[in-house]
Write a protein that holds these residues in place. Structure first.
Motif, PDB file in Angstrom:
ATOM      1  N   PHE A 197      52.884  68.194  32.704  1.00 29.39           N
ATOM      2  CA  PHE A 197      54.344  66.964  33.044  1.00 29.39           C
ATOM      3  C   PHE A 197      53.791  67.115  31.192  1.00 29.39           C
ATOM      4  N   ASN A 198      55.052  66.064  30.741  1.00 29.62           N
ATOM      5  CA  ASN A 198      55.054  65.640  29.331  1.00 29.62           C
ATOM      6  C   ASN A 198      55.172  64.381  29.009  1.00 29.62           C
ATOM      7  N   SER A 199      54.447  63.908  28.121  1.00 33.70           N
ATOM      8  CA  SER A 199      54.311  61.921  28.239  1.00 33.70           C
ATOM      9  C   SER A 199      55.872  61.781  27.301  1.00 33.70           C
ATOM     10  N   SER A 200      56.552  62.720  26.678  1.00 30.92           N
ATOM     11  CA  SER A 200      57.761  62.757  25.688  1.00 30.92           C
ATOM     12  C   SER A 200      58.590  62.276  27.398  1.00 30.92           C
ATOM     13  N   PHE A 201      58.906  62.357  28.453  1.00 27.50           N
ATOM     14  CA  PHE A 201      59.171  62.577  29.424  1.00 27.50           C
ATOM     15  C   PHE A 201      59.568  61.073  30.350  1.00 27.50           C
ATOM     16  N   THR A 202      58.121  60.344  30.626  1.00 29.55           N
ATOM     17  CA  THR A 202      57.533  59.404  31.105  1.00 29.55           C
ATOM     18  C   THR A 202      58.353  58.129  30.136  1.00 29.55           C
ATOM     19  N   PRO A 218      54.738  53.535  35.046  1.00 30.15           N
ATOM     20  CA  PRO A 218      54.813  55.156  34.226  1.00 30.15           C
ATOM     21  C   PRO A 218      55.318  56.232  34.860  1.00 30.15           C
ATOM     22  N   MET A 219      56.382  56.191  34.979  1.00 27.74           N
ATOM     23  CA  MET A 219      56.298  57.504  36.494  1.00 27.74           C
ATOM     24  C   MET A 219      57.238  59.152  34.913  1.00 27.74           C
ATOM     25  N   MET A 220      56.020  59.893  35.406  1.00 30.03           N
ATOM     26  CA  MET A 220      55.922  61.535  34.764  1.00 30.03           C
ATOM     27  C   MET A 220      57.474  62.115  35.338  1.00 30.03           C
ATOM     28  N   PHE A 221      58.146  63.291  35.175  1.00 32.51           N
ATOM     29  CA  PHE A 221      58.788  63.872  34.812  1.00 32.51           C
ATOM     30  C   PHE A 221      58.694  65.650  34.424  1.00 32.51           C
TER      31      PHE A 221
END
Length: 392
Positions: A197-202, A218-221
């Motif tokens: 998962f990339n934190s920039s999309f959380t 915080p929902m990861m995507f």
């Protein structure tokens, strides 16, 4: 013809299991997983809060205990640990092999475990038993004086902190001065998903703890190809999240309106194996909450519900530990910490695949169960429940 034969040989090699597992060791892995699932159900049935425990770490402590027992005490412990049919004399060597198989390479750096046997100072523990615990179960035997409970608590807490770090400061808070023998186990895992998962999309999203309680998490995507199954009998979806270290996480999400406890009651070793076998690859958008679970347990009462009773009683036989008569196990302590977060913070690196049309989205925005296992052996590492991701 020769190139064809060479190609066929190469394909056979690539499609064969990476390592052959001794049947006796495989049996121990499966029986440990069976016991782990039973223990999880027993622990989960006693609370509505988050749950996390490590059957793998606990098995080291319980098998070290098994090696200390004899007679009817050992027989009942074998049965309670679902190890009936295994030779207690060969289990230490089999566990050592199991540990090397289940914790290969990178996984051993992301997963940290510790185990100790704490007998009272007035018990004469043999040198051979101390060596057995150290070499076969990767643990220690440390004699303690329980006459001053606060000092014993401090000693055990310092041991686990030295082994596991600052997150493990308070394994124990109180101590019975009549304590004769304790088992302590601890485990910690930092997940490393692959694909990550990339934190920039959380981003913050709602999580429905129950129908009356909603929290922001915080929902990861990530959008990618994932392995997914659906169990119509328990009415739950099962998602596999592979890890870079040879482990994988199954995340089990009950259908909306289905009580999580009804799913948990069906989580057995056989059910987990069925889920793994039914997984099929599909395009999917996944939203999973970031969470950190940290839980400590005293397991005497739980173990007794699993028919592990005699070892806690006055007629317990732990004579294989040394010249010991009339001693019994007082308590089993366990603490687990699991961290689930993004492994990728570089916005220049893709955190998702691009599809021509958006795939279905699976959002874990209500309580779910997770199961972490080692893929090559299917050895069970952790089991847990996330009821509220904002709480440890």
């Amino acid at each position: 013809m020769a190139p064809t034969i060479l190609l066929l040989s190469l394909l056979v090699h690539l499609l064969s299991p990476a390592q052959s597992i001794d049947p006796a060791v495989e049996d121990l892995i499966n029986k440990n997983a069976d016991f782990g699932a039973r223990l999880y159900r027993a622990v989960a049935s006693r609370t509505d809060s988050n749950v996390v425990l490590s059957p793998f770490s606990l098995s080291a402590g319980m098998l070290a205990l098994l090696s200390a027992t004899n007679g009817p005490t050992r027989d009942q412990l074998l049965q309670g640990l679902t190890l009936t049919g295994l030779d207690p004399e060969t289990i230490p060597d089999q566990f050592q092999t199991l540990k090397n198989l289940v914790l290969p390479g990178q996984l051993s750096s992301n997963l940290q475990t510790a185990m100790a046997v704490f007998p009272s100072q007035n018990l004469q523990v043999s040198e051979s038993y101390q060596q057995l615990v150290q070499t076969k179960f990767d643990g220690v035997v440390q004699s303690l004086s329980y006459n001053v409970p606060s000092e014993a608590v401090g000693t055990i807490n310092r041991w686990v902190q030295d082994q596991m770090g600052d997150e493990f400061q308070d394994l124990l808070s109180t101590m019975d001065p009549q304590t004769q023998l304790l088992i302590a186990t601890a485990a910690r895992l930092q997940t490393q998903f692959d694909p990550p998962f990339n934190s920039s999309f959380t981003q913050d999203e709602r999580f429905y703890v129950d129908r009356y309680h909603v929290v922001m998490v915080p929902m990861m995507f990530r959008a990618d190809k994932y392995f997914l199954a659906y169990d119509g009998l328990v009415k739950a979806g099962v998602l596999k999240l592979p890890m870079a270290d040879g482990a994988a996480m199954l995340v089990v999400l009950p259908d909306d309106g289905v009580d999580l406890t009804t799913v948990e009651e069906e989580v057995t070793f056989e059910k987990i194996q069925t889920w793994i076998q039914q997984l099929k690859k599909t395009k999917l958008e996944v939203q999973l909450p970031r969470f950190l679970l940290e839980r400590s347990y005293t397991l005497k009462d739980v173990l007794q519900t699993l028919d592990i009773v005699t070892v806690f009683q006055d007629d317990a036989d732990i004579s294989n530990m040394g010249e010991i008569r009339g001693a019994k196990l007082s308590q089993v302590h366990h603490k687990s910490v699991v961290t689930v977060n993004e492994n990728l913070a570089d916005v220049s690196i893709s955190g998702s695949r691009l599809f021509s049309t958006p795939p279905p989205r699976l959002t874990f925005n209500r309580p779910f169960v997770f199961i972490i296992y080692q893929e090559a052996t299917r050895g069970l590492l952790f089991m847990g429940r996330v009821t509220n991701p904002t709480e440890k």
